[in-house]
Design a protein around this motif. Structure first.
Motif, PDB file in Angstrom:
ATOM      1  N   VAL A   1       0.836  -1.204   0.000  1.00 40.04           N
ATOM      2  CA  VAL A   1       0.000   0.000   0.000  1.00 40.04           C
ATOM      3  C   VAL A   1       0.873   1.257   0.000  1.00 40.04           C
TER       4      VAL A   1
ATOM      5  N   GLN B   1      -4.405  -0.794  -4.004  1.00 41.66           N
ATOM      6  CA  GLN B   1      -4.726  -0.127  -2.738  1.00 41.66           C
ATOM      7  C   GLN B   1      -3.735   0.990  -2.439  1.00 41.66           C
TER       8      GLN B   1
ATOM      9  N   GLU C   1      -7.003   2.461   2.212  1.00 42.89           N
ATOM     10  CA  GLU C   1      -6.741   1.456   3.238  1.00 42.89           C
ATOM     11  C   GLU C   1      -7.194   1.964   4.610  1.00 42.89           C
TER      12      GLU C   1
ATOM     13  N   SER D   1     -10.867   1.501   4.628  1.00 47.29           N
ATOM     14  CA  SER D   1     -11.217   0.084   4.717  1.00 47.29           C
ATOM     15  C   SER D   1     -11.022  -0.457   6.128  1.00 47.29           C
ATOM     16  N   GLN D   2      -9.908  -0.089   6.765  1.00 51.04           N
ATOM     17  CA  GLN D   2      -9.658  -0.559   8.118  1.00 51.04           C
ATOM     18  C   GLN D   2     -10.699  -0.019   9.099  1.00 51.04           C
TER      19      GLN D   2
END
Length: 337
Positions: free
Chosen positions: A109, A289, A294, A297-298
């Motif tokens: 990433v 990504q 990210e 998403s987390q």
């Protein structure tokens, strides 16, 4: 019949909820504006030694309040949450940062983000400079500049949807709706790949969207900087024998260097926060990504607030040097003027 009645009640309930939410929103906005009007009225009626401090407070106060609520408090809370576990119930120290710096998937990433940070700003700024030099020599340059600047008026989500259709892939035996695939077939490529799935090519295809949007911005700003170069300097260089590329290298670029750096760093800041393009076109899959996606998403897909907050802090720390450098360059340019 009971089902129809239930549907009517459900619709009425939804309408009532929507009406209440709308009324509350309008009431909150009206209340906020009312308070501001009262403050401005009081500031206008103030006299004596309190007039100036009150006027400064009225003008600066709302901005500071919004800055505090919208930036400072969320920043402090994000830093705080980055030291806690996924549901913020247990302190884990710097474990989230250790995870971000040692996990192989996050290394990918970060590498993708670094590529975005280098490629997209350099290409967008270079293309903007080239277009500025070319368009300034044309008649009706305002029309061309407007057309080239138009992508800036499109949201990144809208631009992503447009380019998603450009990269659309179908079996060669079927009619193509993707412009890129159709061009490849026309040039003799019998079976072009699925562009979005082709790694690492897909990363650069996504960068093209950012470049397309930002090139117009770079062109307009750099064109204004080029036009601000005094004619005496250009004429003196021509009398000394400078032509074409020499004139560009030794006169144009040095004279617009500060503006060039500001444009480059501004595009870098925008690129570093790139989220919309990746989220819309690939969702971060297929090796595309980036850090901002990210982080989302987390936090909101995997519901790990601690890791998402740690990534947000890392992204914030990465932006700070660019913003600081931009401010310094702008101050130098103002002093020079």
């Amino acid at each position: 019949m009971p089902a129809a009645t239930a549907a009517v009640h459900l619709a009425d309930s939804a309408w009532t909820d929507a009406t209440i939410k709308f009324t509350n929103t309008v009431g909150a906005v009206a209340g906020f504006l009312g308070v501001l009007l009262l403050i401005f009225y009081a500031a206008g009626r103030a006299t004596g030694r309190f007039a100036r401090p009150l006027a400064v407070l009225v003008m600066v106060g709302p901005a500071l309040l919004l800055l505090l609520v919208g930036l400072i408090v969320p920043l402090i809370r994000t830093v705080y949450l980055s030291f806690y576990n996924d549901d913020s119930t247990k302190a884990v120290g710097a474990d989230n940062y250790g995870w971000a710096l040692t996990t192989e998937s996050i290394h990918q990433v970060l590498w993708n983000t670094f590529q975005w940070l280098v490629v997209a700003p350099l290409v967008a700024t270079g293309a903007g400079l080239l277009l500025a030099l070319m368009v300034d020599r044309l008649r009706g340059q305002a029309v061309y500049k407007s057309l080239l600047f138009m992508p800036m008026a499109i949201s990144l989500v809208g631009a992503s949807i447009i380019w998603k259709f450009v990269y659309e892939d179908r079996d060669p035996s079927q009619p193509q709706i993707g412009l890129l695939s159709q061009l490849a077939i026309s040039l003799g490529w019998d079976d072009p790949p699925n562009w979005i799935l082709s790694h690492p090519l897909n990363n650069y295809l996504l960068m093209i969207v950012m470049i397309w949007v930002q090139t117009g911005f770079a062109m307009v700003v750099l064109s204004a900087a080029i036009k601000a170069i005094p004619d005496e300097i250009t004429e003196a260089a021509r009398l000394d024998g400078a032509r074409g590329l020499q004139l560009f290298r030794h006169v144009t670029v040095p004279m617009i260097r500060t503006t060039l750096i500001v444009v480059l760093t501004t595009v870098m800041i925008t690129t570093l926060k790139a989220f919309d393009i990746v989220r819309t076109m690939t969702g971060g899959n297929f090796g595309t990504q980036v850090l901002a996606n990210e982080m989302y998403s987390q936090s909101f897909v995997q519901f790990n607030v601690g890791r998402g907050s740690a990534l947000a802090v890392i992204l914030f720390l990465a932006v700070i040097p660019l913003v600081a450098y931009n401010i310094v360059q702008l101050r130098k340019e103002r002093e020079h003027r």
